[in-house]
Write a protein that holds these residues in place. Structure first.
Motif, PDB file in Angstrom:
ATOM      1  N   SER A  50       0.878  -1.388   0.017  1.00  0.00           N
ATOM      2  CA  SER A  50       0.110   0.106  -0.039  1.00  0.00           C
ATOM      3  C   SER A  50       0.941   1.565  -0.032  1.00  0.00           C
ATOM      4  O   SER A  50       0.413   2.420   0.143  1.00  0.00           O
ATOM      5  N   HIS A  51       2.192   1.078  -0.249  1.00  0.00           N
ATOM      6  CA  HIS A  51       3.157   2.440  -0.298  1.00  0.00           C
ATOM      7  C   HIS A  51       3.821   2.543  -1.575  1.00  0.00           C
ATOM      8  O   HIS A  51       4.762   2.803  -1.653  1.00  0.00           O
ATOM      9  N   ILE A  52       3.161   2.178  -2.578  1.00  0.00           N
ATOM     10  CA  ILE A  52       3.771   2.143  -3.910  1.00  0.00           C
ATOM     11  C   ILE A  52       3.851   3.793  -4.446  1.00  0.00           C
ATOM     12  O   ILE A  52       4.661   4.264  -4.883  1.00  0.00           O
ATOM     13  N   ARG A  53       2.663   4.408  -4.188  1.00  0.00           N
ATOM     14  CA  ARG A  53       2.838   5.778  -4.960  1.00  0.00           C
ATOM     15  C   ARG A  53       3.812   6.717  -4.160  1.00  0.00           C
ATOM     16  O   ARG A  53       4.508   7.305  -4.845  1.00  0.00           O
ATOM     17  N   ILE A  54       3.906   6.676  -3.031  1.00  0.00           N
ATOM     18  CA  ILE A  54       5.024   7.529  -2.333  1.00  0.00           C
ATOM     19  C   ILE A  54       6.275   7.222  -2.757  1.00  0.00           C
ATOM     20  O   ILE A  54       7.154   7.972  -2.614  1.00  0.00           O
ATOM     21  N   ASN A  55       6.698   5.903  -3.267  1.00  0.00           N
ATOM     22  CA  ASN A  55       7.936   5.753  -3.984  1.00  0.00           C
ATOM     23  C   ASN A  55       7.998   5.825  -5.330  1.00  0.00           C
ATOM     24  O   ASN A  55       9.033   5.754  -5.965  1.00  0.00           O
ATOM     25  N   ASN A  56       7.023   6.053  -5.875  1.00  0.00           N
ATOM     26  CA  ASN A  56       7.002   6.249  -7.796  1.00  0.00           C
ATOM     27  C   ASN A  56       5.954   7.070  -8.060  1.00  0.00           C
ATOM     28  O   ASN A  56       5.191   6.774  -8.925  1.00  0.00           O
ATOM     29  N   GLU A  57       5.772   8.336  -7.301  1.00  0.00           N
ATOM     30  CA  GLU A  57       4.550   9.177  -7.652  1.00  0.00           C
ATOM     31  C   GLU A  57       4.521   9.352  -9.124  1.00  0.00           C
ATOM     32  O   GLU A  57       3.296   9.145  -9.655  1.00  0.00           O
ATOM     33  N   ALA A  58       5.479   9.876  -9.765  1.00  0.00           N
ATOM     34  CA  ALA A  58       4.999  10.289 -11.215  1.00  0.00           C
ATOM     35  C   ALA A  58       4.669   9.185 -12.344  1.00  0.00           C
ATOM     36  O   ALA A  58       3.707   9.289 -12.904  1.00  0.00           O
ATOM     37  N   GLU A  59       5.302   7.998 -12.121  1.00  0.00           N
ATOM     38  CA  GLU A  59       5.037   6.970 -12.922  1.00  0.00           C
ATOM     39  C   GLU A  59       3.657   6.107 -12.272  1.00  0.00           C
ATOM     40  O   GLU A  59       2.895   5.753 -13.328  1.00  0.00           O
ATOM     41  N   TYR A  60       3.416   6.436 -11.114  1.00  0.00           N
ATOM     42  CA  TYR A  60       2.195   5.857 -10.630  1.00  0.00           C
ATOM     43  C   TYR A  60       0.806   6.678 -11.137  1.00  0.00           C
ATOM     44  O   TYR A  60      -0.067   6.113 -11.733  1.00  0.00           O
ATOM     45  N   ASP A  61       1.021   7.909 -11.114  1.00  0.00           N
ATOM     46  CA  ASP A  61      -0.022   8.960 -11.378  1.00  0.00           C
ATOM     47  C   ASP A  61      -0.085   8.686 -13.088  1.00  0.00           C
ATOM     48  O   ASP A  61      -1.270   8.799 -13.654  1.00  0.00           O
ATOM     49  N   ARG A  62       0.999   8.545 -13.873  1.00  0.00           N
ATOM     50  CA  ARG A  62       0.970   8.579 -15.244  1.00  0.00           C
ATOM     51  C   ARG A  62       0.259   7.350 -15.663  1.00  0.00           C
ATOM     52  O   ARG A  62      -0.596   7.350 -16.603  1.00  0.00           O
ATOM     53  N   VAL A  63       0.565   6.061 -15.139  1.00  0.00           N
ATOM     54  CA  VAL A  63      -0.027   4.901 -15.734  1.00  0.00           C
ATOM     55  C   VAL A  63      -1.574   4.691 -15.296  1.00  0.00           C
ATOM     56  O   VAL A  63      -2.472   4.279 -16.261  1.00  0.00           O
ATOM     57  N   ILE A  64      -2.015   5.306 -14.431  1.00  0.00           N
ATOM     58  CA  ILE A  64      -3.368   5.318 -14.017  1.00  0.00           C
ATOM     59  C   ILE A  64      -3.964   6.468 -14.994  1.00  0.00           C
ATOM     60  O   ILE A  64      -5.089   6.231 -15.475  1.00  0.00           O
ATOM     61  N   LYS A  65      -3.576   7.861 -15.346  1.00  0.00           N
ATOM     62  CA  LYS A  65      -4.058   8.604 -16.403  1.00  0.00           C
ATOM     63  C   LYS A  65      -4.388   7.706 -17.659  1.00  0.00           C
ATOM     64  O   LYS A  65      -5.366   8.035 -18.397  1.00  0.00           O
ATOM     65  N   GLU A  66      -3.257   6.937 -17.916  1.00  0.00           N
ATOM     66  CA  GLU A  66      -3.150   6.326 -19.219  1.00  0.00           C
ATOM     67  C   GLU A  66      -4.205   5.431 -19.451  1.00  0.00           C
ATOM     68  O   GLU A  66      -4.864   5.336 -20.435  1.00  0.00           O
ATOM     69  N   PHE A  67      -4.437   4.420 -18.198  1.00  0.00           N
ATOM     70  CA  PHE A  67      -5.440   3.570 -18.123  1.00  0.00           C
ATOM     71  C   PHE A  67      -6.782   4.153 -18.256  1.00  0.00           C
ATOM     72  O   PHE A  67      -7.895   3.697 -18.738  1.00  0.00           O
ATOM     73  N   VAL A  68      -7.074   5.188 -17.470  1.00  0.00           N
ATOM     74  CA  VAL A  68      -8.260   5.906 -17.566  1.00  0.00           C
ATOM     75  C   VAL A  68      -8.853   6.182 -19.015  1.00  0.00           C
ATOM     76  O   VAL A  68      -9.871   6.271 -19.522  1.00  0.00           O
ATOM     77  N   SER A  69      -7.907   6.687 -19.757  1.00  0.00           N
ATOM     78  CA  SER A  69      -8.053   7.294 -21.025  1.00  0.00           C
ATOM     79  C   SER A  69      -8.526   6.129 -21.885  1.00  0.00           C
ATOM     80  O   SER A  69      -9.212   6.292 -23.004  1.00  0.00           O
ATOM     81  N   THR A  70      -8.221   4.892 -21.518  1.00  0.00           N
ATOM     82  CA  THR A  70      -8.825   3.794 -22.310  1.00  0.00           C
ATOM     83  C   THR A  70     -10.168   3.070 -22.108  1.00  0.00           C
ATOM     84  O   THR A  70     -10.700   2.127 -22.642  1.00  0.00           O
ATOM     85  N   CYS A  71     -10.656   3.617 -20.905  1.00  0.00           N
ATOM     86  CA  CYS A  71     -11.811   3.318 -20.469  1.00  0.00           C
ATOM     87  C   CYS A  71     -12.981   4.122 -20.729  1.00  0.00           C
ATOM     88  O   CYS A  71     -14.347   3.937 -20.545  1.00  0.00           O
ATOM     89  N   VAL A  72     -12.850   5.550 -21.235  1.00  0.00           N
ATOM     90  CA  VAL A  72     -13.902   6.361 -21.646  1.00  0.00           C
ATOM     91  C   VAL A  72     -13.897   6.827 -22.938  1.00  0.00           C
ATOM     92  O   VAL A  72     -12.997   6.211 -23.691  1.00  0.00           O
TER      93      VAL A  72
END
Length: 320
Positions: A298-320
């Motif tokens: 449960s502590h991935i984002r704090i260690n990889n914030e930029a990449e974590y946020d980037r892959v979420i945004k990229e994934f969301v774009s494939t769902c809408v």
């Protein structure tokens, strides 16, 4: 020869009696203690609104970062309450003018303030509205038991219905942490409002609660057998939750909703090799797993914030 046989039978009998004695007077009470610590709310302070691990530097940073995010948006916040199964449940809704909303589903023992930290990229980078919920038996929500997703998904269904009816929300994304994944999967598969759920983002998914609980017990230096089996019995008996039959590894075999798994190679509770196998059996046509080299459970984002946020945004774009 007959004497030797009788001696052996006596030793076996003593061993059996000793095992029963140890189970009744030590292992079963230990299993009840562990079960109650994990899923039973015994006071208002337990599973409350405070940071749960103040001795963990990363947890404190995550907590404070989330609070700092929420402060400027006080004028956009509305306190919400629903009732389900006789329980009054609490949430905060942040309206940023979108028809899309993220709902953060914290892991066991965490309330909505913990979820703030994970809401940040959805609001900042994608402009989504935010619903931060206190799961039943946590913080300001009523309840005695955390059912590990098996009743929480019914609560979530009512929250989504409220978003649709009162605020015109058309699309919902679920950001699920650990146990929250089971809530999200059940919602996407069985919830009446499952069509509103356009994507699940899951961090630290476990295959079964039994498996991750085994690792927790080992981590604490306690015997796993028969303590683990007894704990599972107490949970199913007292919460009526089908935690084995409806585990994430079984649920993903029926999933159609897009899902993104975020997992750390360092996760010591939701073991990566088991999650990888679960991912392979997932039936969603839009599924992805992203591995991170750093980050405890449960502590991935704090260690990889930029990449974590980037892959979420990229994934969301494939769902809408």
């Amino acid at each position: 020869m007959e004497v030797v046989l009788w001696i052996l039978l006596a030793l076996v009998a003593l061993s059996v009696i000793g095992g029963v004695f140890v189970t009744i007077f030590y292992l079963n009470p230990l299993s009840i203690k562990i079960y109650e610590e994990q899923v039973v709310r015994t006071s208002k302070e337990k599973f409350g609104s405070a940071c749960t691990f103040t001795d963990n530097e990363e947890q404190v940073i995550m907590w404070n970062t989330g609070l700092d995010w929420a402060k400027p948006f006080a004028d956009k916040k509305e306190i919400l309450q629903i009732e389900n199964m006789g329980l009054k449940l609490h949430a905060e809704y942040y309206d940023f003018g979108s028809d899309t909303c993220v709902i953060s589903i914290p892991g066991r023992s965490e309330g909505l303030m913990y979820g703030y930290y994970f809401d940040i990229p959805y609001q900042r980078d994608m402009g989504m509205n935010v619903l931060a919920v206190d799961p039943r038996a946590h913080a300001e929500s009523e309840g005695k038991y955390h059912s590990l997703g098996h009743y929480e998904y019914l609560d979530l269904n009512k929250w989504i219905a409220l978003l649709e009816e009162k605020y015109g929300i058309k699309k919902v994304f679920l950001h699920c942490i650990c146990v929250g994944t089971c809530t999200g999967l059940l919602m996407a598969i069985k919830g009446e409002k499952r069509a509103n759920v356009k994507g699940i983002i899951s961090e630290g998914a476990f295959v079964t609660f039994k498996e991750t609980f085994r690792e927790h017990i080992k981590y604490e230096g306690k015997p796993t057998f028969p303590v683990l089996q007894l704990c599972m019995h107490h949970i199913e008996k007292n919460t009526d939750a089908q935690i084995i039959k409806e585990s994430p590894q079984e649920l993903v075999k029926h999933l159609e909703t897009p899902i993104l798994f975020l997992h750390s190679k360092m996760d010591q509770f939701s073991l990566p090799d088991k999650t990888a196998k679960m991912f392979e059996t997932c039936t969603s046509k839009n599924k992805k797993i992203v591995w991170f080299d750093k980050g405890a459970h449960s502590h991935i984002r704090i260690n990889n914030e930029a990449e974590y946020d980037r892959v979420i945004k990229e994934f969301v774009s494939t769902c809408v």
